[in-house]
Design a protein around this motif. Structure first.
Motif, short mmCIF file in Angstrom:
data_model
loop_
_atom_site.label_atom_id
_atom_site.label_comp_id
_atom_site.label_asym_id
_atom_site.label_seq_id
_atom_site.Cartn_x
_atom_site.Cartn_y
_atom_site.Cartn_z
N ASP A 135 0.80 -1.18 0.07
CA ASP A 135 -0.18 0.14 -0.06
C ASP A 135 0.68 1.30 0.09
O ASP A 135 1.54 1.43 0.81
CB ASP A 135 -0.72 -0.04 1.41
CG ASP A 135 -2.00 1.10 1.12
OD1 ASP A 135 -1.60 2.03 0.48
OD2 ASP A 135 -3.11 0.78 1.76
N THR A 137 0.35 3.96 1.18
CA THR A 137 0.14 4.84 2.24
C THR A 137 1.45 4.43 3.15
O THR A 137 1.76 5.48 4.11
CB THR A 137 -0.94 4.42 3.12
OG1 THR A 137 -1.20 3.22 3.39
CG2 THR A 137 -2.40 4.94 2.18
N TRP A 138 1.98 3.37 3.23
CA TRP A 138 3.11 2.93 4.20
C TRP A 138 4.41 2.58 3.35
O TRP A 138 5.36 2.21 4.08
CB TRP A 138 2.70 1.95 5.17
CG TRP A 138 1.81 0.80 4.56
CD1 TRP A 138 0.47 0.55 4.83
CD2 TRP A 138 2.28 -0.34 4.07
NE1 TRP A 138 -0.02 -0.68 3.91
CE2 TRP A 138 1.27 -1.37 3.69
CE3 TRP A 138 3.36 -0.93 3.66
CZ2 TRP A 138 1.49 -2.31 3.11
CZ3 TRP A 138 3.74 -2.16 2.99
CH2 TRP A 138 2.65 -3.03 2.59
N ARG A 156 7.39 1.90 9.27
CA ARG A 156 7.14 0.81 10.26
C ARG A 156 5.79 0.79 11.04
O ARG A 156 5.08 0.01 11.07
CB ARG A 156 8.46 0.56 11.15
CG ARG A 156 8.30 -0.50 12.01
CD ARG A 156 8.61 -1.84 11.02
NE ARG A 156 8.75 -3.04 12.04
CZ ARG A 156 9.70 -3.46 12.33
NH1 ARG A 156 11.08 -3.03 11.91
NH2 ARG A 156 9.92 -4.66 13.16
N GLU A 157 5.53 1.95 11.54
CA GLU A 157 4.30 2.13 12.47
C GLU A 157 2.92 1.85 11.82
O GLU A 157 1.83 1.41 12.41
CB GLU A 157 4.30 3.38 13.28
CG GLU A 157 3.93 4.70 12.46
CD GLU A 157 5.34 5.14 11.70
OE1 GLU A 157 5.39 6.16 11.12
OE2 GLU A 157 6.46 4.25 11.81
N LEU A 158 3.10 2.09 10.43
CA LEU A 158 1.66 1.76 9.69
C LEU A 158 1.80 0.60 8.78
O LEU A 158 0.80 0.22 8.48
CB LEU A 158 1.95 2.83 8.48
CG LEU A 158 1.60 4.47 9.29
CD1 LEU A 158 1.57 5.18 7.71
CD2 LEU A 158 0.36 4.67 9.94
N LEU A 159 2.87 -0.30 8.77
CA LEU A 159 3.06 -1.59 8.16
C LEU A 159 2.06 -2.61 8.96
O LEU A 159 2.23 -2.93 9.99
CB LEU A 159 4.30 -2.07 8.18
CG LEU A 159 4.88 -3.34 7.49
CD1 LEU A 159 4.52 -3.07 6.00
CD2 LEU A 159 6.10 -3.43 7.67
N PRO A 160 1.06 -3.13 8.20
CA PRO A 160 0.26 -4.13 8.64
C PRO A 160 0.80 -5.64 8.95
O PRO A 160 1.74 -6.04 7.94
CB PRO A 160 -0.96 -4.42 7.71
CG PRO A 160 -0.84 -3.16 6.87
CD PRO A 160 0.68 -2.71 6.54
N GLU A 161 0.79 -6.02 10.29
CA GLU A 161 1.46 -7.22 10.39
C GLU A 161 1.07 -8.30 9.55
O GLU A 161 1.57 -9.29 9.03
CB GLU A 161 1.25 -7.54 12.13
CG GLU A 161 2.10 -8.68 12.44
CD GLU A 161 1.80 -9.06 14.02
OE1 GLU A 161 2.17 -9.98 14.36
OE2 GLU A 161 1.49 -7.83 14.69
N GLU A 162 -0.45 -8.45 9.36
CA GLU A 162 -0.86 -9.27 8.75
C GLU A 162 -0.57 -9.47 7.20
O GLU A 162 -0.37 -10.44 6.53
CB GLU A 162 -2.45 -9.32 8.54
CG GLU A 162 -3.08 -9.72 10.13
CD GLU A 162 -2.53 -10.95 10.28
OE1 GLU A 162 -2.70 -12.04 9.75
OE2 GLU A 162 -2.43 -11.06 11.54
N TRP A 163 -0.17 -8.27 6.64
CA TRP A 163 0.46 -7.96 5.25
C TRP A 163 1.87 -8.73 5.14
O TRP A 163 1.97 -9.65 4.19
CB TRP A 163 0.53 -6.73 4.82
CG TRP A 163 1.08 -6.59 3.42
CD1 TRP A 163 0.28 -6.76 2.14
CD2 TRP A 163 2.23 -6.53 2.91
NE1 TRP A 163 1.05 -6.72 1.13
CE2 TRP A 163 2.48 -6.59 1.72
CE3 TRP A 163 3.64 -6.46 3.68
CZ2 TRP A 163 3.44 -6.21 0.71
CZ3 TRP A 163 4.78 -6.30 3.08
CH2 TRP A 163 4.52 -6.14 1.51
N LYS A 165 3.09 -11.09 7.22
CA LYS A 165 2.88 -12.44 7.56
C LYS A 165 2.28 -13.19 5.97
O LYS A 165 2.93 -14.32 5.66
CB LYS A 165 1.97 -12.80 8.50
CG LYS A 165 2.37 -12.68 10.03
CD LYS A 165 1.30 -12.73 10.85
CE LYS A 165 1.75 -12.68 12.45
NZ LYS A 165 0.63 -12.78 13.45
#
Length: 272
Positions: A135, A137-138, A156-163, A165
């Motif tokens: 994305d 946005t991050w 890093r603070e916007l990065l989705p953990e699920e993405w 993984k």
């Protein structure tokens, strides 16, 4: 007189040298140690080690075959000015380039690229998938390193953990590894390893003992391949509680871990 019998293969970033952001791993400002700048880019200091670590590294250069071992590109590595004797060998691009007196060994590089063509999905497929799923946005930058692997510079603070993984599983199924280090997310072919390059340097130098250190998933193969190895108390490997029978997990974090690792290297070099 015979040369050093010990080969020291060490990761650099967040293992021996630290950015301003990584210095926060260490301690409050009031207790911070004196630092030496070892990397400047576009007139800005980027990386540091402590003055104590600088002295230890200088001693190590005389006592062992010291081999900087990094995922950095050759250009990024060459920005670093480490104290002590200039290393004869350096491993860049996660093992893709083996530098000898600052020049990439063409036969080594040819062998690496042949293995990649045979054993994993092509770089273009991974690059395109990251571009399609990340994305804006991050993601701040999309980069191809040395035509060997891909990395993203992220918020890093916007990065989705699920993405993260999900992309790790996708890459695993195609023979690639995903590693998140600071603000960079790397996708690296599994056959592209620091350990293979370390073994080649050991063969060329006749080293009788190999020791190593690193903090990230991309260092795991290096640590397992060495006779003895250390990892700091921070980073991907520490977060996962990762270790092995010949690997010491250190409690120290940040630049203090860098000092401890260098002391362990020196002890190993002197004991032979």
């Amino acid at each position: 007189m015979p040369g050093p019998r010990v080969l020291v293969a060490s990761d650099l970033d967040r293992t021996l040298i630290y950015s301003s952001a990584a210095l926060a791993l260490t301690m409050p400002d009031a207790r911070a140690p004196r630092l030496l700048t070892v990397e400047v880019h576009e007139n800005k200091p980027l990386s540091y080690l402590t003055e104590t670590a600088a002295g230890l590294l200088t001693e190590l250069g005389d006592a062992a075959v010291f081999v900087p071992t990094t995922t950095r590109t050759r250009k990024q590595y060459q920005r670093i000015n480490l104290p002590g004797p200039t290393p004869t060998y350096a491993i860049c691009a996660n093992g893709g380039h083996l530098l000898v007196d600052g020049v990439s060994d063409p036969d080594w590089y040819a062998g690496v690229t042949a293995r990649l063509a045979d054993e994993c999905a092509p770089l273009e497929e991974v690059r395109d998938h990251l571009a399609a799923t990340a994305d804006p946005t991050w993601v701040r930058k999309h980069r191809i390193a040395e035509d060997l692997f891909v990395y993203l510079v992220v918020e890093r603070e916007l990065l989705p953990e699920e993405w993260v993984k999900g992309i790790a599983v996708w890459a695993e199924n195609r023979g690639w590894t995903v590693s998140l280090q600071g603000r960079k997310l790397y996708a690296v072919p599994k056959p592209l390893t620091k350990s293979a390059a370390m073994r080649e340097v050991a063969r060329r130098t006749g080293a009788q003992l190999t020791v190593a250190a690193g903090d990230s998933l991309l260092d795991a193969d290096l640590l397992l391949a060495a006779d003895r190895a250390w990892r700091p108390g921070h980073g991907e490997l520490a977060d996962a509680g990762w270790s092995g029978p010949t690997i010491t997990a250190l409690p120290e974090r940040g630049v203090m871990a860098g000092e401890r690792i260098l002391r362990e290297f020196l002890r190993a070099a002197r004991e032979g």
